[in-house]
Each structure stands twice: as structure tokens, then as C-alpha cells.
Design an enzyme around this catalytic site. Structure first.
Site, PDB file in Angstrom:
ATOM      1  N   GLU A  79      -6.869   4.863   7.729  1.00 49.53           N
ATOM      2  CA  GLU A  79      -6.647   6.283   7.403  1.00 49.53           C
ATOM      3  C   GLU A  79      -7.883   6.873   6.713  1.00 49.53           C
ATOM      4  O   GLU A  79      -8.188   8.052   6.871  1.00 49.53           O
ATOM      5  CB  GLU A  79      -5.380   6.429   6.540  1.00 49.53           C
ATOM      6  N   GLY A 124       3.005  -0.971   4.275  1.00 49.95           N
ATOM      7  CA  GLY A 124       3.098   0.440   3.933  1.00 49.95           C
ATOM      8  C   GLY A 124       4.548   0.832   3.714  1.00 49.95           C
ATOM      9  O   GLY A 124       5.142   0.545   2.668  1.00 49.95           O
ATOM     10  N   GLY A 125       5.149   1.453   4.700  1.00 48.94           N
ATOM     11  CA  GLY A 125       6.495   2.029   4.589  1.00 48.94           C
ATOM     12  C   GLY A 125       7.535   1.108   3.965  1.00 48.94           C
ATOM     13  O   GLY A 125       8.299   1.518   3.081  1.00 48.94           O
ATOM     14  N   GLY A 164       2.518   2.478  10.846  1.00 47.79           N
ATOM     15  CA  GLY A 164       3.476   3.585  10.721  1.00 47.79           C
ATOM     16  C   GLY A 164       4.168   3.950  12.019  1.00 47.79           C
ATOM     17  O   GLY A 164       4.825   4.982  12.111  1.00 47.79           O
ATOM     18  N   ASN A 220       0.875  -1.171   0.000  1.00 46.93           N
ATOM     19  CA  ASN A 220       0.000   0.000   0.000  1.00 46.93           C
ATOM     20  C   ASN A 220       0.913   1.221   0.000  1.00 46.93           C
ATOM     21  O   ASN A 220       1.505   1.548   1.017  1.00 46.93           O
ATOM     22  CB  ASN A 220      -0.896  -0.012   1.246  1.00 46.93           C
ATOM     23  N   TRP A 221       1.013   1.847  -1.153  1.00 45.50           N
ATOM     24  CA  TRP A 221       1.933   2.986  -1.270  1.00 45.50           C
ATOM     25  C   TRP A 221       1.351   4.284  -0.715  1.00 45.50           C
ATOM     26  O   TRP A 221       2.022   5.307  -0.714  1.00 45.50           O
ATOM     27  CB  TRP A 221       2.349   3.177  -2.746  1.00 45.50           C
ATOM     28  N   LYS A 222       0.095   4.261  -0.313  1.00 49.45           N
ATOM     29  CA  LYS A 222      -0.543   5.468   0.237  1.00 49.45           C
ATOM     30  C   LYS A 222      -0.295   6.654  -0.701  1.00 49.45           C
ATOM     31  O   LYS A 222      -0.320   6.489  -1.911  1.00 49.45           O
ATOM     32  CB  LYS A 222      -0.044   5.705   1.667  1.00 49.45           C
ATOM     33  N   GLU A 282      -5.462  -4.750  10.484  1.00 51.35           N
ATOM     34  CA  GLU A 282      -4.432  -3.739  10.710  1.00 51.35           C
ATOM     35  C   GLU A 282      -4.727  -3.005  12.016  1.00 51.35           C
ATOM     36  O   GLU A 282      -5.526  -2.056  12.029  1.00 51.35           O
ATOM     37  CB  GLU A 282      -4.416  -2.718   9.566  1.00 51.35           C
ATOM     38  N   SER A 286       3.420  -1.988  10.356  1.00 46.56           N
ATOM     39  CA  SER A 286       4.862  -2.081  10.579  1.00 46.56           C
ATOM     40  C   SER A 286       5.450  -3.448  10.202  1.00 46.56           C
ATOM     41  O   SER A 286       6.344  -3.955  10.894  1.00 46.56           O
ATOM     42  CB  SER A 286       5.219  -1.709  12.024  1.00 46.56           C
ATOM     43  N   HIS A 316      -9.551   1.334   4.782  1.00 46.94           N
ATOM     44  CA  HIS A 316      -8.276   1.506   5.495  1.00 46.94           C
ATOM     45  C   HIS A 316      -8.491   2.457   6.677  1.00 46.94           C
ATOM     46  O   HIS A 316      -9.286   3.398   6.585  1.00 46.94           O
ATOM     47  CB  HIS A 316      -7.214   2.063   4.537  1.00 46.94           C
TER      48      HIS A 316
END
Ligand code: 13P
Length: 253
Positions: A99, A236-237, A175, A11-13, A169, A215, A97
Site C-alpha cells: 500500500e 490485516g483484517g 484484503g 498490521n492494523w493499517k 505479501e 487474507s 508495504h
């Protein structure tokens, strides 16, 4: 024993321009091997989907949207429909998600409409659920997850639910560098599968893949993937760099 194909999803957001996305996928294509026991998915920003459509072909990589609207078309400025996502090559789309829930006010009812709209056009939803830190600390994790499942899956039948991927999640792990321990994640994944079994039946619940997100890193993916009910990762990251994402794809359980 269920034989679920593992799924590693990036997930590159709101990261990467078209040029950066193309460069990433070119590099990934050079290095990635062919797997028959795992699937790789990338969810870039909408703007990069079209540019990646042909580039991912034949590389064992599927594309995903990060969100969608529930209508097919209409006067909804700024929104993207499932039909449009299909048109640019998406076979998956992330829905709900945390967010989106937190910053854009999405609720279970919106998510339910989005899940139905995606299934209608043949896109597999990656349906995200998970508790906040205060909910975990108050002992409400299972209640929260159950409410999100019941609300999101309202009026969907077993055939539809079988097409989905669920992503657990925990919000406190996103994050933050704080991963749920494999045991903590497994406990919730097993609960989710049990609840899916009540909503559908044992066979469907055994088929649905449940990904863990929060994470996930090269250093913890192997232990997470060793748990019986963890069928993949939503990253993500650590999915933003080719080598780090590749190491996650190459997990050993
Ligand atoms: P991080 O891997 O950066 O914690 O993000 C997880 C996530 O939100 C994936 O959807």
C-alpha cells in the site's frame, strides 16, 4: 533443520483510535498465554504506540511501526523517524508495504534507505515484497520478488540481513479474501530463502524469518504455517478482532 521462532504480526493499517487500541490490547492480555515458540507483534497507527508501550510489557507482545522516514530528524513535515519509533517502544517496523508502494510511490531505493535507518537504531524491519496479479499472470513472480529483494537489500551485509524479517505479501491476496494456497506461498518463500542465501550465506538465509501476508484467517493459518518455509503471518483484517487474532496466534502447524 532451522529453528526459527514463529512470528504472528498484526498490521492494523489505518484502523483503531487510541481508545480502541487500548481496549484491544487489554482484552488480548487477559486471554493470551505465554508461548516460547512464537512471537506476537502489533503494528498500530502511530498515534496509539505511546499508549500501548507499557500495556504490552510482560505480555509477550512487541510493538511495530507501519512505516518510517530514513532521516533521524529534520524538516520533513508529517514524517516519523526510526529514533522516534524506538522511543515509543517499537522493536519492529514494517517497511515497503504494497500500500505504501502503490499509494505513496515508495520505490526500492526509498525502502533501502528505510531498512538501513532502522537497522542503525536497532529496530528490526519487517520488509514487505510481493507481486501484483498481472505480474503473477505474466509468469513474473520470481523476477519481481528478486528485484525487490536486490533493491531493498542493496549494500546491506549478512549481519544486517540476519536481523530482518521478510514478509511475502502477494498484492492480489491483500484484503481480497483470495489467499495464496499454502503450496503457492511455499514455492515463493523457498525462492526468497534461496535468493537470500545467494545474497548472504546458507546460515543467514536459514535464520531469516519469512512471513506470509494476504487474507490470513483463522481458517487458513494452520495449513499455511505447516509449510517448511512459512515462519509466520502478517495479518490485516483478521487481526482487528481479538478472538480472530488470538486464533491465528494459536495456530497449530
Ligand atoms: P489482509 O490480511 O487484510 O489481507 O491484509 C494483509 C496485509 O496487507 C498485511 O500487511
Amino acid at each position: 533443520m532451522a529453528t526459527r521462532t514463529a512470528c504472528i504480526a498484526a498490521n492494523w493499517k489505518m484502523y483503531k483510535t487510541v481508545g480502541e487500541a487500548v481496549e484491544f490490547v487489554r482484552k488480548l492480555r487477559e486471554k493470551i498465554e505465554t508461548f516460547d515458540d512464537r512471537e506476537v507483534v502489533i503494528a498500530p497507527p502511530f498515534t496509539s504506540l505511546y499508549a500501548l508501550k507499557d500495556l504490552v510489557k510482560g505480555a509477550g507482545i512487541s510493538l511495530a511501526g507501519q512505516n518510517c522516514h530514513w532521516e533521524e530528524k529534520g524538516a520533513f513535515t508529517g514524517e516519523i523517524s526510526p529514533v522516534m519509533l524506538k522511543d515509543v517502544g517499537c522493536s519492529y517496523t514494517i517497511v515497503g508495504h504494497s500500500e505504501r508502494r502503490q499509494y505513496f510511490g515508495e520505490n526500492d531505493e526509498d525502502i533501502n534507505k528505510k531498512l538501513k535507518a532502522l537497522i542503525k537504531v536497532g529496530i528490526k524491519p519487517i520488509f514487505c515484497i510481493g507481486e501484483k496479479l498481472e505480474e503473477r499472470e505474466a509468469g513474473k513472480t520470481f523476477d519481481v520478488v528478486k528485484t525487490q529483494l536486490d533493491g531493498g537489500l542493496k549494500d546491506l551485509d549478512s549481519v544486517d540481513i540476519a536481523k530482518m524479517v521478510v514478509a511475502y505479501e502477494p498484492v492480489w491476496a491483500i484484503g481480497t479474501g483470495k489467499t495464496a494456497s499454502p503450496e503457492q506461498a511455499q514455492e515463493v518463500h523457498a525462492f526468497i530463502r534461496e535468493h537470500l542465501s545467494m545474497l548472504t550465506n546458507k546460515n543467514v538465509a536459514n535464520e531469516v524469518r519469512i512471513l506470509y501476508g494476504g487474507s490470513v484467517k483463522p481458517s487458513n493459518v494452520d495449513s499455511l504455517m505447516s509449510e517448511p518455509d512459512i515462519d509466520g503471518a502478517l495479518v490485516g483484517g483478521a487481526s482487528l478482532e481479538v478472538d480472530s487474532f488470538l486464533r491465528i496466534i494459536r495456530f497449530e502447524a
